[in-house]
Design an enzyme around this catalytic site. Structure first.
Site, PDB file in Angstrom:
ATOM      1  CB  CYS A  63      -0.980  -0.012   1.164  1.00 59.96           C
ATOM      2  SG  CYS A  63      -2.345   1.145   0.939  1.00 59.96           S
ATOM      3  CG  HIS A  78      -4.169  -3.760   2.421  1.00 59.06           C
ATOM      4  ND1 HIS A  78      -3.106  -3.343   3.193  1.00 59.06           N
ATOM      5  CD2 HIS A  78      -4.770  -2.640   1.963  1.00 59.06           C
ATOM      6  CE1 HIS A  78      -3.074  -2.015   3.214  1.00 59.06           C
ATOM      7  NE2 HIS A  78      -4.066  -1.561   2.470  1.00 59.06           N
ATOM      8  CD  GLU A  83      -1.825  -6.190   4.787  1.00 58.73           C
ATOM      9  OE1 GLU A  83      -1.676  -6.642   3.643  1.00 58.73           O
ATOM     10  OE2 GLU A  83      -1.677  -4.981   5.058  1.00 58.73           O
TER      11      GLU A  83
END
Lengths: 406, 198
Positions: free
Chosen positions: B85, B172, B174
């Site tokens: 990001c 993202h 994660e």
């Protein structure tokens, strides 16, 4: 649909976590008494059970009745936790008058949350002094301090991580056994501690309670109507296994900002419907959102489709997603989009927004596809309350929304 | 044992990167970007992951303290690196690319088209759904990098250095809603293992 996202929790070992953490708690407290702040939610209940293993009778669990819990909740929690196998003796501290007067007249989410936090720790300070306790134990988990530190929202139970020293400010120190864990890990730990399913899998409820679902100013009337709507939504949606589902309340006051004038047009374009079929409005009160890792205290768009289109589009998830992204991309000040489910012309001054999401760890959330028929039924039941004239369904994921509203 | 610290630039999901890595058996913890290089080296890291954050890198000469520190790490550390990001944007500008306000900011689920499914995106093509949250985007990739994924709104969703093991992703991996995110981390660990051997 309906499957929980977190059946197995990889790489987290409840037994080694437990032995490490109980050791740490004993080292910190050195045989002194500790007050535990319990809400009845899974986080504070599990934190309390972890600490009880370490401290035994030196742990004094209390529950503060803030007046912002659900109907009958304090008594229910006290009763259920007192039963075997948990057998936790919880002392209720009644403070609803203090909480309501402290937030009176506040209309913005952060001020309301900060006033709540202040009252919460004042009450705890008095209890700690009464009991001669140096330590307060609480069920803070990772998303709480991450969101507070990142400036997304002030969680009522986060102090040290944002530079407030509880010892000098309130006269006690804080222990947070679960601060590095996420909700699914806490649930796994709860199961390991033989916590009955009704607690380990309990629907999450925010610490400041209905405060964060009562958008804008808090009045006794709004709280009363919200408690009723909460009951309807929880009863109707509990069979579906959504990780979170609830009702929020907002006043039917609409913004007159010229920059949002073209919103109906944007909505009809996103849906591919003629302009005459779509009417969108923007509420005046703001709600918490998160865009690009930044707090965005933004506006809520309420979209109304003609009766016929509503019947078709109400359950078309892809279209609703286009509607939501279309509006949020175009209007930077709008973070939420809600679809009208039911309305009564000339009705009362309030709207109820229904929200249901799937999430593993409460860091991101997808809108749950609640069957349109169920939504209409919920709308029908909520409309029995004459102060409510509209019922909406929130179609915003996190991001750009948050799971709660304030 | 593999050790991969996560550089904490105040993004909400930074701690989730640590969780992902721990679940894959890696030793990991959050690390301040102001960490002195000697201290970082004493941890004997095998790679670095950098998370997202609320800051903007649109003006490279006006970076916040955290991002200025993170940029220093990007330049100085010679290990495999994954930047997510805002640090993906930082990586681009540190190597001479350009970041600007996104024409269409992306929040929530986005369909990612894989342009090169070798290395870090192996097994993720031809497309997958990832979750995003960004107001800015990389509009020109830096020299020496290859764009390896895009979306309909954003032309540089992922990039990789042509020679070194450095990667940037706008989305993202994660967060749990990026269901193939864990595969990206596994691919990265594979690259780290290979790097350790050479």
């Amino acid at each position: 649909m309906g499957e929980r996202l977190s059946v197995a929790v990889q790489g987290f070992h409840p037994s080694s976590f437990l032995s490490e953490e109980t050791g740490r708690i004993r080292d910190i407290t050195q045989g002194k008494k500790v007050i535990s702040a319990v809400s009845g939610g899974v986080d504070s209940t599990v934190a309390t059970l972890v600490a009880r293993q370490a401290l035994g009778d030196n742990l004094l669990p209390i529950m503060i009745d803030t007046g912002l819990l659900r109907a009958g909740e304090p008594e229910q929690v006290k009763d259920r936790l007192s039963r075997s196998p948990i057998s936790l003796k919880l002392r209720l501290v009644h403070a609803s008058g203090r909480f309501l007067s402290s937030i009176k007249g506040e209309t913005t989410a952060e001020e309301k949350r900060k006033k709540f936090r202040e009252t919460f720790y004042q009450v705890l300070r008095e209890e700690a002094q009464k009991e001669g306790c140096e330590y307060i134990l609480q069920g803070t988990i990772a998303p709480d301090w991450i969101e507070t530190q990142g400036g997304i929202k002030t969680q009522h139970n986060v102090l040290e991580q944002v530079g407030i020293d509880p010892a000098t400010t309130y006269g006690f120190k804080i222990i947070e056994p679960l601060a590095d864990l996420y909700k699914d890990q806490v649930r796994a730990l709860g199961r390991h501690l033989n916590l009955p399913k009704e607690f380990s899998e309990r629907q999450p409820f925010p610490g400041p309670g209905l405060l964060v679902r009562c958008i804008g100013s808090v009045t006794k009337k709004k709280i009363r109507v919200l408690k009723e709507a909460t009951k309807v939504v929880e009863t109707s949606l509990s069979p579906f296994n959504y990780e979170q589902y609830f009702a929020a309340i907002i006043e039917n006051k609409f913004a007159k900002d010229p920059s949002t004038k073209t919103i109906s047009e944007t909505a009809s374009e996103a849906l591919g419907l003629p302009k005459s079929e779509v009417h969108a409005e923007v509420f005046e009160d703001r709600v918490t959102g998160v865009k690009g890792d930044q707090r965005c205290y933004g506006l809520v768009a309420g979209v109304k489709l003609s009766e016929e289109s509503r019947e078709t589009y109400g359950w078309l998830q892809d279209r609703l997603r286009q509607l939501q992204t279309g509006i949020v991309e175009k209007f930077p000040d709008i973070t939420r989009v809600a679809l009208l489910v039911k309305e009564r012309r000339g009705g009362g001054p309030l709207s109820i927004i229904v929200r249901a999401v799937s999430t593993r760890d409460f860091m991101t959330a997808a809108v749950s596809p609640v069957p349109w028929k169920i939504l209409k039924d919920i709308g029908q039941q909520i409309m029995k309350e004459e102060n409510v004239s509209r019922v909406y369904y929130d179609i915003t994921p996190k991001p750009p929304g948050t799971i709660e509203f304030e | 044992m593999t050790t991969i610290p996560v550089v904490y630039v105040k993004g909400q999901y930074n701690h989730l990167i640590v969780r992902n890595l721990k679940e894959l058996g890696v030793t990991s913890k959050l690390l301040s970007p102001s960490v002195p290089l000697e201290q970082l080296e004493s941890m004997k890291p095998d790679a670095l992951v950098m998370g997202g954050g609320p800051q903007s890198v649109r003006s490279p000469d006006k970076l916040t303290g955290e991002l200025a520190d993170a940029a220093r790490l990007i330049r100085q550390v010679k290990l495999p690196m994954l930047c997510i990001c805002v640090t993906h944007q930082l990586l681009a500008t540190a190597f001479g690319g350009v970041t600007e306000a996104a024409r269409k900011p992306e929040f929530g689920p986005v369909e990612i088209s894989v342009l090169d499914d070798g290395r870090i995106l192996e097994g993720l093509g031809p497309s997958f759904t990832a979750w995003e949250s960004h107001n800015d985007e990389v509009v020109r990739k830096p020299d020496g990098f290859e764009v390896i994924a895009k979306s309909t709104s954003c032309s540089v969703e992922a990039m990789g250095h042509e020679k070194r093991d450095i990667f940037g992703v706008q989305f993202h991996p994660e967060v749990s809603h990026t269901t193939k995110g864990v595969d990206l981390f596994k691919n990265f660990l594979g690259i780290v293992e290979e790097h350790k051997r050479t």
